[in-house]
Write a protein that holds these residues in place. Sequence first.
Motif, PDB file in Angstrom:
ATOM      1  N   VAL A 223       2.773  -2.720   8.058  1.00  0.00           N
ATOM      2  CA  VAL A 223       1.593  -3.291   7.414  1.00  0.00           C
ATOM      3  C   VAL A 223       1.429  -2.678   6.035  1.00  0.00           C
ATOM      4  CG1 VAL A 223      -0.917  -3.538   7.537  1.00  0.00           C
ATOM      5  CG2 VAL A 223       0.445  -3.685   9.620  1.00  0.00           C
ATOM      6  N   SER A 224       1.092  -3.499   5.054  1.00  0.00           N
ATOM      7  CA  SER A 224       0.868  -3.050   3.685  1.00  0.00           C
ATOM      8  C   SER A 224      -0.589  -3.269   3.293  1.00  0.00           C
ATOM      9  CB  SER A 224       1.769  -3.833   2.727  1.00  0.00           C
ATOM     10  OG  SER A 224       1.354  -3.641   1.392  1.00  0.00           O
ATOM     11  N   VAL A 225      -1.156  -2.316   2.548  1.00  0.00           N
ATOM     12  CA  VAL A 225      -2.521  -2.479   2.067  1.00  0.00           C
ATOM     13  C   VAL A 225      -2.579  -2.910   0.608  1.00  0.00           C
ATOM     14  CG1 VAL A 225      -3.461  -0.833   3.727  1.00  0.00           C
ATOM     15  CG2 VAL A 225      -2.804  -0.035   1.451  1.00  0.00           C
ATOM     16  N   GLY A 226      -1.426  -3.125  -0.036  1.00  0.00           N
ATOM     17  CA  GLY A 226      -1.479  -3.608  -1.401  1.00  0.00           C
ATOM     18  C   GLY A 226      -0.223  -3.301  -2.183  1.00  0.00           C
ATOM     19  N   ASP A 227      -0.100  -3.943  -3.324  1.00  0.00           N
ATOM     20  CA  ASP A 227       1.082  -3.793  -4.175  1.00  0.00           C
ATOM     21  C   ASP A 227       0.871  -2.667  -5.191  1.00  0.00           C
ATOM     22  OD1 ASP A 227       2.148  -5.911  -2.807  1.00  0.00           O
ATOM     23  OD2 ASP A 227       1.585  -7.385  -4.322  1.00  0.00           O
ATOM     24  N   TYR A 228       0.834  -1.440  -4.697  1.00  0.00           N
ATOM     25  CA  TYR A 228       0.674  -0.282  -5.574  1.00  0.00           C
ATOM     26  C   TYR A 228       1.255   0.927  -4.860  1.00  0.00           C
ATOM     27  CZ  TYR A 228      -3.490  -0.409  -2.640  1.00  0.00           C
ATOM     28  OH  TYR A 228      -4.350  -0.532  -1.570  1.00  0.00           O
TER      29      TYR A 228
ATOM     30  N   PRO B 274       5.696  -0.486   2.695  1.00  0.00           N
ATOM     31  CA  PRO B 274       5.774  -1.428   1.584  1.00  0.00           C
ATOM     32  C   PRO B 274       6.384  -2.756   1.987  1.00  0.00           C
ATOM     33  CG  PRO B 274       7.452   0.243   1.369  1.00  0.00           C
ATOM     34  CD  PRO B 274       6.569   0.672   2.494  1.00  0.00           C
ATOM     35  N   ARG B 275       7.118  -2.779   3.084  1.00  0.00           N
ATOM     36  CA  ARG B 275       7.755  -4.013   3.529  1.00  0.00           C
ATOM     37  C   ARG B 275       6.859  -4.811   4.470  1.00  0.00           C
ATOM     38  NH1 ARG B 275      13.383  -1.936   5.934  1.00  0.00           N
ATOM     39  NH2 ARG B 275      11.908  -1.524   7.605  1.00  0.00           N
ATOM     40  N   GLY B 276       5.695  -4.256   4.777  1.00  0.00           N
ATOM     41  CA  GLY B 276       4.853  -4.866   5.789  1.00  0.00           C
ATOM     42  C   GLY B 276       4.112  -6.097   5.315  1.00  0.00           C
ATOM     43  N   ALA B 277       3.594  -6.835   6.279  1.00  0.00           N
ATOM     44  CA  ALA B 277       2.737  -7.967   5.972  1.00  0.00           C
ATOM     45  C   ALA B 277       1.435  -7.459   5.357  1.00  0.00           C
ATOM     46  CB  ALA B 277       2.435  -8.763   7.238  1.00  0.00           C
TER      47      ALA B 277
ATOM     48  N   ILE C 149      11.800   2.489  13.850  1.00  0.00           N
ATOM     49  CA  ILE C 149      10.927   1.314  13.721  1.00  0.00           C
ATOM     50  C   ILE C 149      11.251   0.293  14.802  1.00  0.00           C
ATOM     51  CG2 ILE C 149      10.249  -0.585  12.208  1.00  0.00           C
ATOM     52  CD1 ILE C 149      10.905   1.239   9.824  1.00  0.00           C
ATOM     53  N   ALA C 150      12.541   0.056  15.031  1.00  0.00           N
ATOM     54  CA  ALA C 150      12.954  -0.916  16.040  1.00  0.00           C
ATOM     55  C   ALA C 150      12.728  -0.394  17.458  1.00  0.00           C
ATOM     56  CB  ALA C 150      14.418  -1.282  15.839  1.00  0.00           C
ATOM     57  N   ALA C 151      13.088   0.860  17.692  1.00  0.00           N
ATOM     58  CA  ALA C 151      13.025   1.408  19.048  1.00  0.00           C
ATOM     59  C   ALA C 151      11.602   1.554  19.571  1.00  0.00           C
ATOM     60  CB  ALA C 151      13.731   2.766  19.087  1.00  0.00           C
ATOM     61  N   ARG C 152      10.652   1.813  18.690  1.00  0.00           N
ATOM     62  CA  ARG C 152       9.271   1.993  19.115  1.00  0.00           C
ATOM     63  C   ARG C 152       8.387   0.801  18.730  1.00  0.00           C
ATOM     64  NH1 ARG C 152      11.856   4.895  21.510  1.00  0.00           N
ATOM     65  NH2 ARG C 152      11.508   7.117  22.027  1.00  0.00           N
ATOM     66  N   ALA C 153       9.017  -0.298  18.360  1.00  0.00           N
ATOM     67  CA  ALA C 153       8.322  -1.565  18.087  1.00  0.00           C
ATOM     68  C   ALA C 153       7.144  -1.376  17.132  1.00  0.00           C
ATOM     69  CB  ALA C 153       7.840  -2.205  19.395  1.00  0.00           C
ATOM     70  N   LEU C 154       7.418  -0.747  15.990  1.00  0.00           N
ATOM     71  CA  LEU C 154       6.362  -0.552  14.999  1.00  0.00           C
ATOM     72  C   LEU C 154       6.202  -1.809  14.152  1.00  0.00           C
ATOM     73  CD1 LEU C 154       7.091   3.062  13.686  1.00  0.00           C
ATOM     74  CD2 LEU C 154       5.716   2.341  15.653  1.00  0.00           C
ATOM     75  N   GLU C 155       4.965  -2.213  13.938  1.00  0.00           N
ATOM     76  CA  GLU C 155       4.658  -3.335  13.052  1.00  0.00           C
ATOM     77  C   GLU C 155       4.334  -2.767  11.668  1.00  0.00           C
ATOM     78  OE1 GLU C 155       1.116  -6.597  12.238  1.00  0.00           O
ATOM     79  OE2 GLU C 155       1.231  -5.588  14.181  1.00  0.00           O
TER      80      GLU C 155
ATOM     81  N   GLY D 253       2.204   2.439   2.260  1.00  0.00           N
ATOM     82  CA  GLY D 253       0.899   1.968   1.839  1.00  0.00           C
ATOM     83  C   GLY D 253       0.997   0.939   0.749  1.00  0.00           C
ATOM     84  N   LEU D 254       2.184   0.471   0.380  1.00  0.00           N
ATOM     85  CA  LEU D 254       2.346  -0.535  -0.656  1.00  0.00           C
ATOM     86  C   LEU D 254       3.509  -1.416  -0.275  1.00  0.00           C
ATOM     87  CD1 LEU D 254       4.430   0.869  -3.558  1.00  0.00           C
ATOM     88  CD2 LEU D 254       3.875   2.224  -1.578  1.00  0.00           C
ATOM     89  N   ARG D 255       3.784  -2.452  -1.089  1.00  0.00           N
ATOM     90  CA  ARG D 255       4.886  -3.347  -0.782  1.00  0.00           C
ATOM     91  C   ARG D 255       5.953  -3.366  -1.849  1.00  0.00           C
ATOM     92  NH1 ARG D 255       3.517  -8.905  -0.041  1.00  0.00           N
ATOM     93  NH2 ARG D 255       1.648  -8.572  -1.265  1.00  0.00           N
ATOM     94  N   ALA D 256       5.736  -2.774  -2.970  1.00  0.00           N
ATOM     95  CA  ALA D 256       6.770  -2.767  -3.999  1.00  0.00           C
ATOM     96  C   ALA D 256       6.529  -1.606  -4.941  1.00  0.00           C
ATOM     97  CB  ALA D 256       6.757  -4.078  -4.786  1.00  0.00           C
ATOM     98  N   ARG D 257       7.602  -0.978  -5.385  1.00  0.00           N
ATOM     99  CA  ARG D 257       7.483   0.128  -6.337  1.00  0.00           C
ATOM    100  C   ARG D 257       7.823  -0.368  -7.738  1.00  0.00           C
ATOM    101  NH1 ARG D 257       8.647   5.717  -6.548  1.00  0.00           N
ATOM    102  NH2 ARG D 257       9.415   5.829  -4.427  1.00  0.00           N
TER     103      ARG D 257
END
Length: 260
Positions: free
Chosen positions: A129-134, A87-90, A121-127, A246-250
Motif C-alpha cells: 500500500v502506498s500513501v502518496g508519490d513522495y 512504493p509499488r503499492g496501490a 512479501i510473497a510467503a507472508r501474503a503482504l499487500e 510510504g511512496l510509489r516513486a522516487r
Amino acid sequence: MWRASVLTIFPDMFPGPLGASLAGKALASGAWALEVADIRAFATDKHRTVDDTPAGGGPGMVMKADVLARAIDATAKDERPRLLLSPRGAPLTQARVEALSGAAGVVLVCGRFEGVDERLIAARALEEVSVGDYVLSGGELAAMVLIDACVRLLPGVMGAAASGAEESFADGLLEYPQYTRPQLWEGRPIPDVLLGGDHAKIAAWRRAEAERLTRERRPDLWASRHSGARAKPASPQSIPTDQDYGLRARPSGSSRNDDE
C-alpha cells in the motif's frame, strides 16, 4: 476492538501523533488498540541485524526475509490484513480506509533501507500500500497516516456521526468550502446562501461547490466519477524496483541515506 499491530525497527516512534487528538482519546478509552513490535528483537545475532546487501549488487541494504518472517509470525496470528507500506503499492483511498476500519484491524510492516526481500512479501501474503508519490525515510509515518485515517471512522470516535459523510472523498467529491463567524472578516463575507436558513438551497450550494472544486483541483476524480473509469494496472516496466517505503516513486537524484 479494532487492533493495529505495527512492525518496525523504530518502536519508540509510536504512538507519536496517534497518542494525541481524536486517535489518542480513542486509544485511551479503549476504542482501539496499538501493538508495536520491534523487528530487531527477532534477529538471532548479537548485533540484531535486520538487513543485508542486495543480491546481484547495488547500493543500500535490503531487509532480511528470515527476520521479518519471525516478526510477522509472532505478531499476525489472526486474519487481519497484512499491509506493507510500499512504493509499488496501490494508492490508499478513502474507500480502502473505510473497508479497513470496518474490519478487525490491520498488521502493518514498516520497511526501511532499499526495500524488503521479495520472497517475504510473497510467503507472508503482504499487500503493498502506498500513501502518496513522495519520498519518506521509512514506513512508520505512512503507517501512522493509515491508522489515523481508519481510527477516526470507528464508531464514536468523531463527535458528529455526519462529519465523515460530508467530507472529501466520501461521495467521490472534494468537500465544499466551510465558513464560521465572524460574518464579515477583512472585507470577506460569508456567502449569503449559508445565512438564509433555507436548507435545500444550502445543500444545493454545497453540492455545486463540491463539484466545482473537484473539477478544478482533481480532474482525475471527476473523470472517474462520471465515466466509471478505473486506473489501469501499472505495467511491469513501470513499477519501480528501488523501494522507499510510504511512496510509489522516487524522483531522480533523491538521497539514499535513509536511517538505519
